[in-house]
Scaffold this motif. Sequence first.
Motif, mmCIF file in Angstrom:
data_model
loop_
_atom_site.group_PDB
_atom_site.id
_atom_site.type_symbol
_atom_site.label_atom_id
_atom_site.label_comp_id
_atom_site.label_asym_id
_atom_site.label_seq_id
_atom_site.Cartn_x
_atom_site.Cartn_y
_atom_site.Cartn_z
ATOM 1 N N SER A 46 -5.097 -11.854 -1.489
ATOM 2 C CA SER A 46 -6.048 -11.734 -0.547
ATOM 3 C C SER A 46 -7.050 -10.573 -0.605
ATOM 4 C CB SER A 46 -5.287 -11.421 1.121
ATOM 5 O OG SER A 46 -4.685 -10.164 0.910
ATOM 6 N N LEU A 47 -6.860 -9.819 -1.501
ATOM 7 C CA LEU A 47 -7.614 -8.504 -1.920
ATOM 8 C C LEU A 47 -8.689 -8.790 -3.051
ATOM 9 C CD1 LEU A 47 -5.371 -5.630 -1.181
ATOM 10 C CD2 LEU A 47 -6.810 -6.646 0.515
ATOM 11 N N THR A 48 -9.859 -8.474 -3.018
ATOM 12 C CA THR A 48 -10.691 -8.465 -4.279
ATOM 13 C C THR A 48 -10.387 -7.169 -4.855
ATOM 14 O OG1 THR A 48 -12.251 -7.297 -3.364
ATOM 15 C CG2 THR A 48 -12.310 -9.943 -2.895
ATOM 16 N N ALA A 49 -11.013 -7.407 -5.993
ATOM 17 C CA ALA A 49 -10.954 -5.989 -7.078
ATOM 18 C C ALA A 49 -11.774 -4.962 -6.425
ATOM 19 C CB ALA A 49 -11.500 -6.395 -8.412
ATOM 20 N N ALA A 50 -12.760 -5.265 -5.550
ATOM 21 C CA ALA A 50 -13.385 -4.085 -4.749
ATOM 22 C C ALA A 50 -12.377 -3.466 -4.071
ATOM 23 C CB ALA A 50 -14.638 -4.472 -4.353
ATOM 24 N N ASP A 51 -11.653 -4.203 -3.188
ATOM 25 C CA ASP A 51 -10.718 -3.881 -2.222
ATOM 26 C C ASP A 51 -9.565 -2.957 -2.817
ATOM 27 O OD1 ASP A 51 -11.970 -5.398 -0.089
ATOM 28 O OD2 ASP A 51 -10.663 -7.031 -0.536
ATOM 29 N N ILE A 52 -9.215 -3.555 -4.014
ATOM 30 C CA ILE A 52 -8.197 -2.627 -4.706
ATOM 31 C C ILE A 52 -8.715 -1.338 -5.025
ATOM 32 C CG2 ILE A 52 -6.618 -2.511 -6.714
ATOM 33 C CD1 ILE A 52 -5.689 -4.550 -4.668
ATOM 34 N N GLY A 53 -9.820 -1.080 -5.284
ATOM 35 C CA GLY A 53 -10.504 -0.064 -5.819
ATOM 36 C C GLY A 53 -10.267 0.914 -4.598
ATOM 37 N N ARG A 54 -10.866 0.224 -3.547
ATOM 38 C CA ARG A 54 -11.066 1.223 -2.501
ATOM 39 C C ARG A 54 -9.749 1.772 -1.746
ATOM 40 N NH1 ARG A 54 -15.494 -2.427 -1.233
ATOM 41 N NH2 ARG A 54 -14.222 -3.699 -0.056
ATOM 42 N N VAL A 55 -8.800 0.569 -1.813
ATOM 43 C CA VAL A 55 -7.293 1.084 -1.338
ATOM 44 C C VAL A 55 -6.715 2.300 -2.215
ATOM 45 C CG1 VAL A 55 -5.144 0.269 -1.186
ATOM 46 C CG2 VAL A 55 -7.095 -1.302 -0.316
ATOM 47 N N SER A 56 -7.014 2.078 -3.466
ATOM 48 C CA SER A 56 -6.573 3.191 -4.329
ATOM 49 C C SER A 56 -7.022 4.428 -4.186
ATOM 50 C CB SER A 56 -6.484 2.467 -5.947
ATOM 51 O OG SER A 56 -7.863 2.691 -6.283
ATOM 52 N N SER A 57 -7.978 4.551 -3.659
ATOM 53 C CA SER A 57 -8.682 6.021 -3.319
ATOM 54 C C SER A 57 -8.480 6.592 -1.950
ATOM 55 C CB SER A 57 -10.268 5.805 -3.453
ATOM 56 O OG SER A 57 -10.673 5.110 -2.226
ATOM 57 N N THR A 58 -7.533 5.963 -1.375
ATOM 58 C CA THR A 58 -6.933 6.390 0.009
ATOM 59 C C THR A 58 -5.918 7.447 0.055
ATOM 60 O OG1 THR A 58 -5.447 4.584 0.201
ATOM 61 C CG2 THR A 58 -7.648 4.079 1.180
ATOM 62 N N CYS A 59 -5.210 7.103 -0.862
ATOM 63 C CA CYS A 59 -3.945 8.505 -1.121
ATOM 64 C C CYS A 59 -3.263 8.363 -2.597
ATOM 65 C CB CYS A 59 -2.931 8.261 0.146
ATOM 66 S SG CYS A 59 -1.914 6.828 0.069
ATOM 67 N N ARG A 60 -2.331 9.158 -2.616
ATOM 68 C CA ARG A 60 -1.738 9.546 -4.074
ATOM 69 C C ARG A 60 -1.051 8.175 -4.290
ATOM 70 N NH1 ARG A 60 1.354 14.762 -5.457
ATOM 71 N NH2 ARG A 60 -0.880 15.528 -5.478
ATOM 72 N N ARG A 61 -0.211 7.849 -3.257
ATOM 73 C CA ARG A 61 0.854 6.865 -3.390
ATOM 74 C C ARG A 61 0.080 5.413 -3.959
ATOM 75 N NH1 ARG A 61 5.202 3.787 0.025
ATOM 76 N NH2 ARG A 61 6.907 3.107 -1.810
#
Length: 620
Positions: A46-61
């Motif tokens: 359900s997530l695009t590559a752009a979504d994954i990029g933004r999610v990965s910048s939210t916190c260390r985990r």
Amino acid sequence: MAAAAVDSAMEVVPALAEEAAPEAAGLSCLVNLPGEVLEYILCSGSLTAADIGRVSSTCRRLRELCQSSGKVWKEQFRVRWPSLMKHYSPTDYVNWLEEYKVRQKAGLEARKIVASFSKRFFSEHVPCNGFSDIENLEGPEIFFEDELVCILNMEGRKALTWKYYAKKILYYLRQQKILNNLKAFLQQPDDYESYLEGAVYIDQYCNPLSDISLKDIQAQIDSIVELVCKTLRGINSRHPSLAFKAGESSMIMEIELQSQVLDAMNYVLYDQLKFKGNRMDYYNALNLYMHQVLIRRTGIPISMSLLYLTIARQLGVPLEPVNFPSHFLLRWCQGAEGASLDIFDYIYIDAFGKGKQLTVKECEYLIGQHVTAALYGVVNVKKVLQRMVGNLLSLGKREGIDQSYQLLRDSLDLYLAMYPDQVQLLLLQARLYFHLGIWPEKVLDILQHIQTLDPGQHGAVGYLVQHTLEHIERKKEEVGVEVKLRSHEKHRDVCYSIGLIMKHKRYGYNCVIYGWDPTCMMGHEWIRNMNVHSLPHGHHQPFYNVLVEDGSCRYAAQENLEYNVEPQEISHPDVGRYFSEFTGTHYIPNAELEIRYPEDLESVYETVQNIYSAKKEDVE
């Protein structure tokens, strides 16, 4: 409970993707989930590559879960480009994020090049100069090819011009790769006897857009071998061939045991699977392509012999290929090992004739002539491939509707890859390219090579050099394009427009118009040969360039054409060269064709409205 947690988290992820802030609501709930659940959510699709990029910048985990070599980015790559996964080994370390970026860049570059081809090479049947641009591309070639395949697989009747040029580029790229593989194969020692591998390279080169591999063809042959073993087990349950493992190359020396294998083969191939020589359609190139021989279960002597030889050798029978004139054969030794043998110590097998076993006298009766003992000798892989390509070359020289002479061009490429100094074939290749108006610079290189090999060819070489140089100069001097306006007084008699689906009144073929002239623009000889003067309006009437459903291009008089009241797609390889879309009633010209006939599209709409709308009302 777990399912509820996943559903809840799935609602939080989009919010994170939007806000990309550690303080966003639901973050603590999300990151406290078990790692497997988080990974499941991120890989859910359900997530695009752009979504994954933004999610990965939210916190260390989340950043750790979305590491570049991890499962999340691998899944993003797999979902986007599933056909590429076969190129990766499960044990290899792969930076999936980097692969994603490189593939994305290759895709954009491919689309940019494909989009440019129509404008740059509309007037050329083969966009030769464009291929040099492709050869200089950076990045993995498989990524570029994959994007071209994606374009070809686009659904619907749109993007026809994109598909047309993507197909040409893919054809060229794959052929270059296959030709390089074939040249490397030909460098093998003379005792390297993989006849099937060489035949598959020929098959691949002539059918570069088909999914053909040695592995798949071998798998099909292995399945036939299994059937033969099943039959052989009924003949002799202790036969040594039954103990062979896949890939073994053991040979059985006892004639009786070899005979049992051949009997089982003949039963399976000709009685059970119904393989047979193609006597009804002998001169068809499909008979020489191994993947087609297996699909259609028919072929000509040389292709049927290669199939028979491959199966026999896998089962321990050391058959050998014989380059017999007019009818390729196999030979089966009956003499003692190490003894001095002559042609009478062999039985000759006709795989085309259902595995019939022949004596020397019967072989001569088969072709109706006496031949020398030398023609019963065994030949190596290169000679077998030479004969296969020679057959394709003969077929390519035959006149047909294929105005691009693709088979002739392909077979010349293959033959000259094996024998690069064949002067007559080099001269034929140069003449063919000159006739088609393609590769002028390559024509000059070929002619220079011919002159070096045989100075006696200076007459033919000089003529072609002169006219090729003139062709190059004319191309440089070309300015603009001819624009034909329907509103012009000299075009007042033109009734039909480009893109309309027509029917020939006399011959009944369906076609689409891609060009027109106010009167016949062909020479006097063509007009005489086509008996144009017998038409009521002769050559003083509009003539139309049409693409015909049988793959040919024709020049038809206006009085011989009529609207096709049941329009259908025209299956012609050059449709995409001129048109971008089929609407169901007509074709829409691409940008380049519309420049040349700027007023035709409006006329097409009027015609479609009048002809097909009226027909629909009558039906209702």
